[in-house]
Design an enzyme around this catalytic site. Structure first.
Site, mmCIF file in Angstrom:
data_model
loop_
_atom_site.group_PDB
_atom_site.id
_atom_site.type_symbol
_atom_site.label_atom_id
_atom_site.label_comp_id
_atom_site.label_asym_id
_atom_site.label_seq_id
_atom_site.Cartn_x
_atom_site.Cartn_y
_atom_site.Cartn_z
ATOM 1 N N HIS A 160 0.834 -1.202 0.000
ATOM 2 C CA HIS A 160 0.000 0.000 0.000
ATOM 3 C C HIS A 160 0.875 1.261 0.000
ATOM 4 O O HIS A 160 2.075 1.188 0.211
ATOM 5 C CB HIS A 160 -0.930 0.020 1.217
ATOM 6 C CG HIS A 160 -2.110 -0.892 1.088
ATOM 7 N ND1 HIS A 160 -2.041 -2.232 1.378
ATOM 8 C CD2 HIS A 160 -3.385 -0.654 0.670
ATOM 9 C CE1 HIS A 160 -3.227 -2.784 1.160
ATOM 10 N NE2 HIS A 160 -4.058 -1.851 0.734
ATOM 11 N N LYS A 164 -0.477 4.874 4.598
ATOM 12 C CA LYS A 164 -1.335 3.931 5.326
ATOM 13 C C LYS A 164 -0.777 3.713 6.725
ATOM 14 O O LYS A 164 0.417 3.455 6.887
ATOM 15 C CB LYS A 164 -1.444 2.606 4.575
ATOM 16 C CG LYS A 164 -2.527 1.681 5.123
ATOM 17 C CD LYS A 164 -2.755 0.500 4.200
ATOM 18 C CE LYS A 164 -3.904 -0.392 4.693
ATOM 19 N NZ LYS A 164 -5.202 0.295 4.657
#
Length: 273
Positions: A160, A164
């Site tokens: 990600h 995040k």
């Protein structure tokens, strides 16, 4: 017409959801909620989302109950953070509002609270760690594959963007839980989250889960089934947040007529086994 309230209304997902809802013929945004005492209070949610004025002012979550009672939405959509979402779910369900929740990172205790509030207030609910349509087909595929490849080593890798905040992703954890359940393995016993140092050889039952963070990766999830002399990989890649929003729209349509008092999944929304 399905009346929709959106929390996290000024965030990336919230703004995208507001925009997409306004494009539907059978939906309208009736409330937009942000963090408590937000400096955006009073601003038009449509303008904030980069579209035309909607005539819906952003309000702080300290006014959530008041706003829900006034706007009377059919569905509240929540993409925020777990501690805030727990309180939002408690308030929304108490107001008799159906919920669609894509927030991730709930503890077991928080999720139990969410489930109990849905049950106690007898509302429709969809709670999913990932609402992308493709990723839920991905989960369904893993459920069917794992028992066939029970003697293969299984590793989950997720990647990600660098903003995040928690790891592993909710989607990776759902994949892990789906596989463990399909193989009748206890998640508490078989999960290995990253490896470092002299960890010893891999056990046949363990399921590895690994997180990568970098740049602007929207969301990649790969499950490797590794046998002697062969490897099968099942992968889902999200190229844009639009894939999550497409699933949210389906969930919004599903929630008002969902079975009341239980938490439905995207499997239910999509009609998957």
């Amino acid at each position: 017409m399905i009346k929709v309230a959106v929390t996290g209304a000024a965030g990336r997902m919230g703004s995208g959801i507001i925009k997409k809802v306004t494009e539907q013929d059978d939906m309208e945004v009736v409330a937009a909620i942000e963090m408590p005492n937000t400096p955006l209070a009073g601003k038009d949610a449509g303008i904030q989302a980069g579209i035309d004025e909607l005539g819906v002012e952003i309000v702080g979550s300290e006014k959530l109950e008041e706003t829900l009672k006034s706007a009377k939405p059919d569905v509240l959509v929540d993409f925020t953070i777990a501690p805030a979402a727990v309180e939002t779910i408690k308030t929304a369900t108490a107001c008799g509002v159906n919920i669609v929740v894509g927030t991730t990172g709930f503890t077991d205790e928080q999720m139990a609270s969410n489930i109990q509030n849905v049950k106690d207030n007898n509302v429709g609910a969809v709670i999913s760690s990932n609402m992308a349509i493709g990723v839920n087909v991905f989960f369904n595929t893993l459920k069917k594959l794992a028992p066939l490849l029970y003697d293969f080593d299984i590793e989950i890798i997720e990647a990600h963007h660098n903003q995040k905040k928690h790891a592993p992703s909710g989607t990776a954890m759902t994949a892990f839980e789906v596989i463990a359940e399909s193989l009748n393995r206890d998640p508490e016993e078989v999960g290995v989250f990253g490896r470092k140092g002299l960890v010893g050889k891999r056990t046949p039952e363990e399921i590895g889960v690994h997180a990568i963070r970098g740049g602007d990766i929207v969301g990649d999830h790969t499950v490797m089934f590794v046998g002697d002399g062969e490897r099968l990989e099942v992968k889902h890649q999200a190229h844009t947040r639009e894939v999550f929003i497409a699933g949210v729209i389906r969930a919004i349509r599903y929630a008002p007529d969902a079975e009341k008092g239980i938490v439905s999944s995207m499997n239910d929304v999509l009609g998957l086994e």
